[in-house]
Design an enzyme around this catalytic site. Structure first.
Site, PDB file in Angstrom:
ATOM      1  N   ARG A  88      -4.611  -1.318   5.840  1.00 54.92           N
ATOM      2  CA  ARG A  88      -5.516  -1.427   6.997  1.00 54.92           C
ATOM      3  C   ARG A  88      -6.967  -1.080   6.654  1.00 54.92           C
ATOM      4  O   ARG A  88      -7.871  -1.333   7.448  1.00 54.92           O
ATOM      5  CB  ARG A  88      -5.008  -0.544   8.129  1.00 54.92           C
TER       6      ARG A  88
ATOM      7  N   GLY B 259       8.819   5.335   0.726  1.00 55.79           N
ATOM      8  CA  GLY B 259       8.712   6.398   1.703  1.00 55.79           C
ATOM      9  C   GLY B 259       8.282   7.726   1.117  1.00 55.79           C
ATOM     10  O   GLY B 259       8.233   7.920  -0.104  1.00 55.79           O
TER      11      GLY B 259
END
Length: 464
Positions: A19, A82
């Site tokens: 992002r 993760g």
């Protein structure tokens, strides 16, 4: 248990940060002129751990190159599976006893403070897992701290996995936690990706601890900015403003008047005396020291400079690597380059550039001049448009100017050259030889007057 002897810190910095829309790894984007990761590592160092491990993945070489002297070890997370997997990568090859504690930090949480982390460390010595939490009016997107009837933590539930009642919880997990090294070595290999994102969550170790009836503590901080992470450039800009506001507040409380705290930027460390005044749009970079009573007018840049008492920097000036003694004055529109030293009560005026030069006490270079690689004595006056010609196309050469020298306007001093005490140089001179003390030097063409001379005229235009 000694904090210095038994703590390890793992900083997670492997994510790409999609992002951010950038080719630069997210953790290398700056806050206050320093990368987010560098800020986190500095805070980690302040806790004096035994080891600091930075887990890298995307842009690993760029991250390593940006931290060539940082006292850290690097661990590789080759695939993004993760936070649990990332910490497991950080533990690989880490030497330590089972009773050692591991503190997990994040490279994109740049304002985490030493004080907050010390609170976590104090609690962590009494528990298998200690979680840093905070409360948000809108906790959307964050993992919730789920507690039992006795208020003991029983789980951390990620947003996508929350039940409706759990989604209403305002206490959130910041991601920062501490745990026993031995427990992490047992729990992390047992993690499974049974969640909405299909990842190995570090937070699942809480459930593992609860299942073993191991104590889980929390530390809740009211400083939400300290635990805020950066996922995009808007969040980066918001934390930049928080950082700048805090620096401005500290400077004001130290005795500096700021014309507008919202229009000043700190990209380094500023030390200031009392009764200083800083106007708008001033940028501080590197290490800047201000004496007492310093005045900095609008739109100036100061990088790695030392300003003595009563120094005045006028508007639109750029100072780098310079030392100014008490009462010196610079600008407006002046540039001081590295290696510049200004004596007490000297004056550098508008559109003057000084480079690698020492200007003596009370000397003046007031207008439109360049002085480079020069040693100038006291009480000199350098006229407008004067240039020290210090570069021959291959090498730099020195100019030496004694005390009380007067140099007329539009003069050139061709280095290497020496002008001795009390000498005067007539305007428009080009000086290539030494000028003895107390003499007048003239080095210019003789003026010639021609009568009856006609200025050239434009030829008339013809058609076609």
């Amino acid at each position: 248990m000694s904090l210095q002897a038994a703590w390890h810190i793992i900083v997670l910095a492997a994510g790409k940060g999609t992002r951010m829309r950038s080719n630069l790894p997210k953790v290398l984007h700056p806050i206050g002129g320093k990368s987010m990761l560098a800020r986190v590592v500095e805070t980690a160092q302040s806790l004096h751990p035994r080891t600091i491990t930075v887990v890298v993945g995307f842009g690993a070489e760029a991250i390593r190159a940006a931290m060539p002297e940082a006292p850290v070890r690097f661990a590789w997370q080759t695939e993004q599976r993760g936070t649990g997997h990332a910490v497991a990568c950080g533990l690989h090859g880490l030497a330590g006893a089972d009773e050692d504690r591991v503190l997990v930090l994040y490279g994109d949480v740049p304002l985490i403070s030493q004080v907050v982390l010390q609170s976590v460390l104090q609690q962590a010595s009494q528990a298998s897992v200690t979680i840093l939490t905070t409360e948000l009016d809108d906790p959307t997107g964050y993992g919730r701290i789920v507690r039992g009837h006795d208020q003991a933590v029983i789980a951390i539930r990620e947003q996508r996995d929350c039940l409706p009642a759990e989604a209403a919880i305002r206490e959130i997990n910041t991601g920062i936690l501490a745990a026993r090294l031995g427990d992490l070595r047992r729990w992390l290999p047992a993690l499974t990706p049974h969640n909405a994102q299909g990842e190995l969550y570090l937070t699942d170790i809480v459930s593992a601890a609860v299942a073993e009836s191991r104590p889980v503590n929390t530390v809740c901080t009211a400083d939400t900015h300290s635990v805020a992470g950066v996922n995009d450039r808007w969040a980066l800009a918001a934390l930049e403003r928080v950082y700048q506001r805090r620096q401005a507040e500290a400077l004001a409380l130290a005795g500096v008047t700021l014309a507008d705290p919202a229009r000043i930027d700190f990209r380094g460390e500023v030390t200031a005396g009392i009764d200083c005044m800083v106007d708008v749009n001033v940028v501080f970079e590197g290490a800047v020291t201000l004496g007492n009573g310093v005045i900095i007018e609008p739109n100036c840049i100061l990088k790695d400079v030392e300003l003595g008492d009563g120094v005045r920097v006028r508007a639109f000036s750029h100072l780098e690597g310079a030392v100014l003694q008490a009462g010196a004055e610079v600008g407006p529109y002046a540039r001081l380059r590295p290696g510049t030293e200004l004596g007490a009560h000297s004056k550098i005026g508008n559109f003057v550039e000084i480079k690698a030069s020492q200007i003596g006490e009370g000397s003046k270079v007031n207008h439109l001049s360049y002085v480079g690689d020069t040693k100038m004595g006291a009480e000199c006056n350098i006229g407008a448009g004067t240039i020290t010609c210090n570069y021959d196309g291959a090498n730099k050469h020195r100019t030496e100017i004694g005390d009380r020298v007067f140099v007329g306007s539009s003069s050139q001093l061709v280095a290497p050259v020496r002008v001795e005490d009390d000498a005067t140089i007539g305007a428009g001179s080009t000086i290539t030889q030494a000028v003895p003390a107390g003499t007048l030097a003239l080095a210019r063409a003789r003026q010639v007057i021609k009568t009856g001379w006609q200025r050239p005229r434009k030829k008339p235009k013809t058609d076609g």
